[in-house]
Design an enzyme around this catalytic site. Sequence first.
Site, PDB file in Angstrom:
ATOM      1  N   ASN A  50       0.755  -1.271  -0.143  1.00 24.90           N
ATOM      2  CA  ASN A  50      -0.047  -0.191   0.098  1.00 24.90           C
ATOM      3  C   ASN A  50       0.776   1.516  -0.039  1.00 24.90           C
ATOM      4  O   ASN A  50       2.086   1.094   0.582  1.00 24.90           O
ATOM      5  CB  ASN A  50      -0.970   0.036   1.388  1.00 24.90           C
ATOM      6  CG  ASN A  50      -0.392  -0.475   2.364  1.00 24.90           C
ATOM      7  OD1 ASN A  50       0.741  -0.056   3.085  1.00 24.90           O
ATOM      8  ND2 ASN A  50      -0.583  -1.803   2.818  1.00 24.90           N
ATOM      9  N   HIS A  71       4.630   0.658   1.609  1.00 30.41           N
ATOM     10  CA  HIS A  71       4.772  -0.548   2.074  1.00 30.41           C
ATOM     11  C   HIS A  71       4.753  -1.625   0.783  1.00 30.41           C
ATOM     12  O   HIS A  71       3.499  -1.816   0.379  1.00 30.41           O
ATOM     13  CB  HIS A  71       3.778  -0.981   3.142  1.00 30.41           C
ATOM     14  CG  HIS A  71       3.915  -2.373   3.813  1.00 30.41           C
ATOM     15  ND1 HIS A  71       5.225  -2.817   4.295  1.00 30.41           N
ATOM     16  CD2 HIS A  71       2.836  -3.223   4.021  1.00 30.41           C
ATOM     17  CE1 HIS A  71       4.904  -4.222   4.475  1.00 30.41           C
ATOM     18  NE2 HIS A  71       3.610  -4.400   4.416  1.00 30.41           N
ATOM     19  N   HIS A 128       8.931  -9.603   8.495  1.00 31.84           N
ATOM     20  CA  HIS A 128       7.719  -9.046   7.640  1.00 31.84           C
ATOM     21  C   HIS A 128       8.330  -8.249   6.404  1.00 31.84           C
ATOM     22  O   HIS A 128       8.510  -9.137   5.417  1.00 31.84           O
ATOM     23  CB  HIS A 128       7.327  -7.866   8.467  1.00 31.84           C
ATOM     24  CG  HIS A 128       5.727  -7.341   7.955  1.00 31.84           C
ATOM     25  ND1 HIS A 128       5.078  -6.290   8.602  1.00 31.84           N
ATOM     26  CD2 HIS A 128       5.190  -7.556   6.955  1.00 31.84           C
ATOM     27  CE1 HIS A 128       3.981  -6.257   8.195  1.00 31.84           C
ATOM     28  NE2 HIS A 128       4.055  -6.740   6.744  1.00 31.84           N
ATOM     29  N   SER A 163      -6.671   0.288   4.430  1.00 32.79           N
ATOM     30  CA  SER A 163      -5.701  -0.610   4.366  1.00 32.79           C
ATOM     31  C   SER A 163      -5.556  -1.087   5.885  1.00 32.79           C
ATOM     32  O   SER A 163      -5.350  -0.249   6.871  1.00 32.79           O
ATOM     33  CB  SER A 163      -4.259  -0.077   3.922  1.00 32.79           C
ATOM     34  OG  SER A 163      -3.320  -1.056   4.097  1.00 32.79           O
ATOM     35  N   HIS A 223       5.931  -5.966  -0.312  1.00 32.31           N
ATOM     36  CA  HIS A 223       6.530  -7.196  -0.237  1.00 32.31           C
ATOM     37  C   HIS A 223       7.347  -7.681  -1.299  1.00 32.31           C
ATOM     38  O   HIS A 223       7.464  -8.986  -1.542  1.00 32.31           O
ATOM     39  CB  HIS A 223       5.477  -8.478   0.283  1.00 32.31           C
ATOM     40  CG  HIS A 223       4.636  -8.078   1.695  1.00 32.31           C
ATOM     41  ND1 HIS A 223       4.686  -9.276   2.543  1.00 32.31           N
ATOM     42  CD2 HIS A 223       3.784  -7.206   2.081  1.00 32.31           C
ATOM     43  CE1 HIS A 223       3.947  -8.816   3.582  1.00 32.31           C
ATOM     44  NE2 HIS A 223       3.712  -7.422   3.023  1.00 32.31           N
ATOM     45  N   TYR A 227      23.582  16.861  -7.801  1.00 29.61           N
ATOM     46  CA  TYR A 227      22.952  16.025  -8.826  1.00 29.61           C
ATOM     47  C   TYR A 227      21.735  16.616  -9.476  1.00 29.61           C
ATOM     48  O   TYR A 227      20.820  17.136  -8.712  1.00 29.61           O
ATOM     49  CB  TYR A 227      22.692  14.706  -8.319  1.00 29.61           C
ATOM     50  CG  TYR A 227      22.175  13.505  -9.268  1.00 29.61           C
ATOM     51  CD1 TYR A 227      23.134  12.893  -9.941  1.00 29.61           C
ATOM     52  CD2 TYR A 227      20.810  13.471  -9.464  1.00 29.61           C
ATOM     53  CE1 TYR A 227      22.563  12.090 -10.698  1.00 29.61           C
ATOM     54  CE2 TYR A 227      20.283  12.369 -10.339  1.00 29.61           C
ATOM     55  CZ  TYR A 227      20.947  11.889 -10.842  1.00 29.61           C
ATOM     56  OH  TYR A 227      20.590  10.991 -11.664  1.00 29.61           O
ATOM     57  N   ASP A 260      23.506   6.022  -3.381  1.00 31.04           N
ATOM     58  CA  ASP A 260      22.553   7.262  -3.891  1.00 31.04           C
ATOM     59  C   ASP A 260      21.371   7.419  -3.323  1.00 31.04           C
ATOM     60  O   ASP A 260      20.802   8.526  -3.275  1.00 31.04           O
ATOM     61  CB  ASP A 260      22.189   6.809  -5.449  1.00 31.04           C
ATOM     62  CG  ASP A 260      23.532   7.286  -6.357  1.00 31.04           C
ATOM     63  OD1 ASP A 260      24.257   7.896  -6.093  1.00 31.04           O
ATOM     64  OD2 ASP A 260      23.054   6.826  -7.452  1.00 31.04           O
TER      65      ASP A 260
END
Length: 234
Positions: free
Chosen positions: A30, A96, A170, A75, A98, A228, A121
């Site tokens: 999410n 977030h 997790h 969520s 996975h 940069y 970076d």
Amino acid sequence: MSNFTELKREAYEANVALPRHGLINLTFGNASAIDRAKGAFAIKPSGVDYAALTPDDMVVVDLDGRTVEGTLRPSSDTSTHRRLFLAFERIGGVVHTHSSHATAFAQAGRPIPIFGTTHADYFDGEVPVTRKMTPAEIAGAYEWETGNVIVERFDGLDPADFPGVLVNRHAPFAWGPTVAKAVETAVAMECVAEMALMSLALSPNLGPIEPELLAKHFKRKHGAAAYYGQAPAG
């Protein structure tokens, strides 16, 4: 007309970017975007397929955890996002995922080691990992406690210098001054995690990047001396 139209659009664009970048399997993950002036953030609704999402589906939640706009349930990770917004007052978005390689490090309870300039970076060192959560934390307000272990890990760390974390067992969380930047950091975390695993396969005893090379690459993109990219217009 909604007072949160632009905020919901921003959150929607970030959420649909996640599967486009290969960071999402099924409905895991999410993204959220906050309006600090209004004290509320927009986040993906729980369990809704990314292909079916619309900007109007985004749920707006205030910093006390109350839904202020939206008909869907937010969520399940909303409390973690809220905890991070409360603790890290300069961030504008949280992501977030996975994603496989970063999650592999999280599951192993290992930080992502910093071996090269791509990593430097984005992070001023290895990507940190939290401690394991206790049985009481897991049984209690789990998502809020997930945020708490992240905040605990950042005691002494600047979240601007380390814009992401691995939650032990997790998966990764990333953040930034905007949710679009948080998406970019989540992409970078997955990239450097994959490269770290490949580097360790080639050289199991590989040490971290040299401090002067880390400083050069991080500071040319971040801080007062950054050079940069292009100067802002105007």
